[in-house]
Design a protein around this motif. Structure first.
Motif, PDB file in Angstrom:
ATOM      1  N   SER A   1      38.951  34.708  34.891  1.00 32.55           N
ATOM      2  CA  SER A   1      38.270  35.281  36.047  1.00 32.55           C
ATOM      3  C   SER A   1      38.144  34.298  37.200  1.00 32.55           C
ATOM      4  CB  SER A   1      36.876  35.759  35.655  1.00 32.55           C
ATOM      5  OG  SER A   1      36.939  36.651  34.571  1.00 32.55           O
TER       6      SER A   1
ATOM      7  N   ASN B   1      40.876  45.655  32.437  1.00 30.51           N
ATOM      8  CA  ASN B   1      39.580  45.751  33.090  1.00 30.51           C
ATOM      9  C   ASN B   1      38.600  44.788  32.452  1.00 30.51           C
ATOM     10  OD1 ASN B   1      36.806  46.892  33.800  1.00 30.51           O
ATOM     11  ND2 ASN B   1      38.159  48.163  35.043  1.00 30.51           N
ATOM     12  N   ASN B   2      37.924  44.038  33.304  1.00 31.47           N
ATOM     13  CA  ASN B   2      36.894  43.105  32.860  1.00 31.47           C
ATOM     14  C   ASN B   2      35.713  43.203  33.826  1.00 31.47           C
ATOM     15  OD1 ASN B   2      35.712  40.975  31.315  1.00 31.47           O
ATOM     16  ND2 ASN B   2      36.340  39.515  32.901  1.00 31.47           N
ATOM     17  N   GLY B   3      35.239  44.448  34.055  1.00 28.52           N
ATOM     18  CA  GLY B   3      34.256  44.695  35.086  1.00 28.52           C
ATOM     19  C   GLY B   3      34.926  45.059  36.394  1.00 28.52           C
ATOM     20  N   ARG B   4      36.143  44.570  36.598  1.00 26.65           N
ATOM     21  CA  ARG B   4      37.028  44.944  37.700  1.00 26.65           C
ATOM     22  C   ARG B   4      38.443  44.849  37.159  1.00 26.65           C
ATOM     23  NH1 ARG B   4      36.512  39.507  41.494  1.00 26.65           N
ATOM     24  NH2 ARG B   4      38.257  40.423  42.662  1.00 26.65           N
TER      25      ARG B   4
ATOM     26  N   TRP C   1      44.532  38.880  40.599  1.00 21.41           N
ATOM     27  CA  TRP C   1      43.254  39.447  41.004  1.00 21.41           C
ATOM     28  C   TRP C   1      43.313  39.771  42.489  1.00 21.41           C
ATOM     29  CZ3 TRP C   1      39.152  39.818  37.388  1.00 21.41           C
ATOM     30  CH2 TRP C   1      39.414  39.212  36.146  1.00 21.41           C
TER      31      TRP C   1
ATOM     32  N   SER D   1      32.892  34.446  41.451  1.00 25.88           N
ATOM     33  CA  SER D   1      32.391  35.565  42.256  1.00 25.88           C
ATOM     34  C   SER D   1      32.389  35.172  43.733  1.00 25.88           C
ATOM     35  CB  SER D   1      30.971  35.940  41.828  1.00 25.88           C
ATOM     36  OG  SER D   1      30.971  36.413  40.496  1.00 25.88           O
TER      37      SER D   1
ATOM     38  N   ILE E   1      35.345  42.216  48.534  1.00 31.76           N
ATOM     39  CA  ILE E   1      34.413  41.839  47.476  1.00 31.76           C
ATOM     40  C   ILE E   1      34.641  42.737  46.261  1.00 31.76           C
ATOM     41  CG2 ILE E   1      31.982  41.717  46.813  1.00 31.76           C
ATOM     42  CD1 ILE E   1      32.640  39.528  48.704  1.00 31.76           C
ATOM     43  N   ASN E   2      34.845  42.121  45.093  1.00 29.19           N
ATOM     44  CA  ASN E   2      35.006  42.829  43.812  1.00 29.19           C
ATOM     45  C   ASN E   2      36.105  43.890  43.854  1.00 29.19           C
ATOM     46  OD1 ASN E   2      32.891  41.373  42.563  1.00 29.19           O
ATOM     47  ND2 ASN E   2      31.373  42.771  43.426  1.00 29.19           N
TER      48      ASN E   2
ATOM     49  N   SER F   1      37.215  38.433  50.140  1.00 25.75           N
ATOM     50  CA  SER F   1      36.367  38.503  48.950  1.00 25.75           C
ATOM     51  C   SER F   1      35.319  37.395  48.920  1.00 25.75           C
ATOM     52  CB  SER F   1      37.231  38.418  47.688  1.00 25.75           C
ATOM     53  OG  SER F   1      37.920  37.171  47.645  1.00 25.75           O
TER      54      SER F   1
ATOM     55  N   ASN G   1      36.220  34.083  48.776  1.00 26.61           N
ATOM     56  CA  ASN G   1      36.794  32.962  48.038  1.00 26.61           C
ATOM     57  C   ASN G   1      37.604  32.087  48.994  1.00 26.61           C
ATOM     58  OD1 ASN G   1      36.851  35.522  45.941  1.00 26.61           O
ATOM     59  ND2 ASN G   1      36.243  33.631  44.930  1.00 26.61           N
TER      60      ASN G   1
ATOM     61  N   ASN H   1      39.614  45.825  43.143  1.00 20.61           N
ATOM     62  CA  ASN H   1      40.428  46.033  41.951  1.00 20.61           C
ATOM     63  C   ASN H   1      41.902  45.848  42.268  1.00 20.61           C
ATOM     64  OD1 ASN H   1      38.336  46.825  40.034  1.00 20.61           O
ATOM     65  ND2 ASN H   1      38.105  48.661  41.287  1.00 20.61           N
TER      66      ASN H   1
END
Length: 333
Positions: A41, A172-175, A152, A44, A157-158, A247, A249, A160
């Motif tokens: 991942s 999928n891992n939350g997104r 990714w 965030s 933000i977040n 996002s 980052n 998919n």
């Protein structure tokens, strides 16, 4: 002195591998000991800086300012003269492992070598950012090494991942993200390893990303991923010291040693790294680099990341040895 040994051992290693290949002693990689899929991942994103422009440069210490951190080499697009932008279609990470012993907080004696870059492209009037990871998962106990990739979405933000196709699948891992686990085999130190990513555009204008590894005999392409975005423009890997991704980052390039989907404590390390980019004519080392990355959420601790330089060859490398380090910048300035 260490980097002189590094270069001498690489030359010897290449000669040995070539001679063994000529008598068909060195096997090609094969399927071996696959492990469960892991989501490597990203950190965030920071909403407060997402997509924002900073004329004096981004803050590389926004995420990590001490260990545990993703230790290695990172190009943030920052130099003593100010921020800069780098656009290229290839990044390469060279790694020498003389010895290594580690344990991840997940309980396995593994580390990941990650080459992480950001793909920029424009499609239908919008600009997109995809974060690409070329990963070598190495078990420091039994020598098993597995090549994997993740993609990714840094476009919001977040966000998919969708509309990509390769050897892997959308997971999928939350997104949602793209994941592929390639080939595995056994390597025992000392060994050299190269990770390479490059990008081109196909006949209908889709960005196409290629993931490669090399353990001494030749580069092997293990995944080819098409981003379904016809007639895309401005397709390249981007390092941008002026702004953050949508996002929140970094637009950076990083070659780091981290835990296996977690953090790892390093008990012993004799590892050296070079991060190179294609300048249009040849590969050259990044300069004004930092000794830690910021986009990946996996980390290490117990590492000293220092600069080694050979003036007669003009080669700079980062050595990862055992000890506690303060994250810092301009190690290759």
């Amino acid at each position: 002195m260490r980097i002189i040994v590094y270069i001498a051992m690489r030359q010897l290693f290449n000669a040995i591998v070539l001679s063994l290949l000529l008598i068909n002693v060195v096997p090609l990689f094969h399927s071996f000991d696959f492990h469960d899929p892991v989501a490597f991942s990203p950190v965030s994103g920071n909403v407060s800086v997402a997509g924002k422009y900073f004329p004096n440069g981004v803050n590389p210490y926004l995420v990590y300012n001490s260990e545990p951190a993703p230790m290695g080499i990172a190009d943030y697009g920052l130099s003593p003269g100010g921020p800069f932008i780098r656009e290229t279609n290839q990044f390469e990470g060279e790694i020498y492992v003389g010895s290594l012993s580690a344990k991840s907080t997940s309980g396995v004696p593994c580390v990941n070598f990650q080459l992480n870059v950001v793909l920029n492209y424009e499609y239908n009037g919008n600009t997109y950012a995809l974060w690409l990871q070329n990963i070598a998962n190495f078990n420091t106990n039994n020598g098993n090494i597995t090549f994997e990739d993740n993609i990714w979405n840094f476009s919001a933000i977040n966000a998919n991942v969708s509309g990509v196709s390769g050897n892997g699948n959308i997971m999928n891992n939350g997104r949602s993200f793209y994941y592929y686990q390639g080939f595995s085999s056994i390597l025992h130190p000392p060994f050299f390893l190269d990770l390479l990513v490059n990008v081109s555009v196909n006949s209908v204008g889709d960005p196409v990303v290629y993931f490669w590894y090399n353990v001494g005999h030749s580069f092997v392409e293990y995944d080819e991923v098409v981003v379904n975005a016809n007639n895309s423009s401005n397709v390249y890997f981007l390092v941008d010291g002026y702004q953050y991704t949508p996002s929140g980052n970094f637009y950076d390039a990083e070659l780091v040693m981290v835990g296996d989907g977690s953090s790892a404590y390093i008990y012993n390390s004799d590892v050296y790294m070079l991060l190179l980019y294609w300048n249009g004519n040849n590969f050259q080392e990044v300069r004004n680099a930092y000794n830690f990355g910021s986009d990946t959420a996996e980390t290490t601790e117990g590492i000293l990341a220092g600069l080694y330089y050979v003036p007669q060859d003009g080669i700079m490398a980062v050595g990862l040895t055992t000890g506690e380090e303060i994250v810092s910048g301009n190690i290759l300035g």
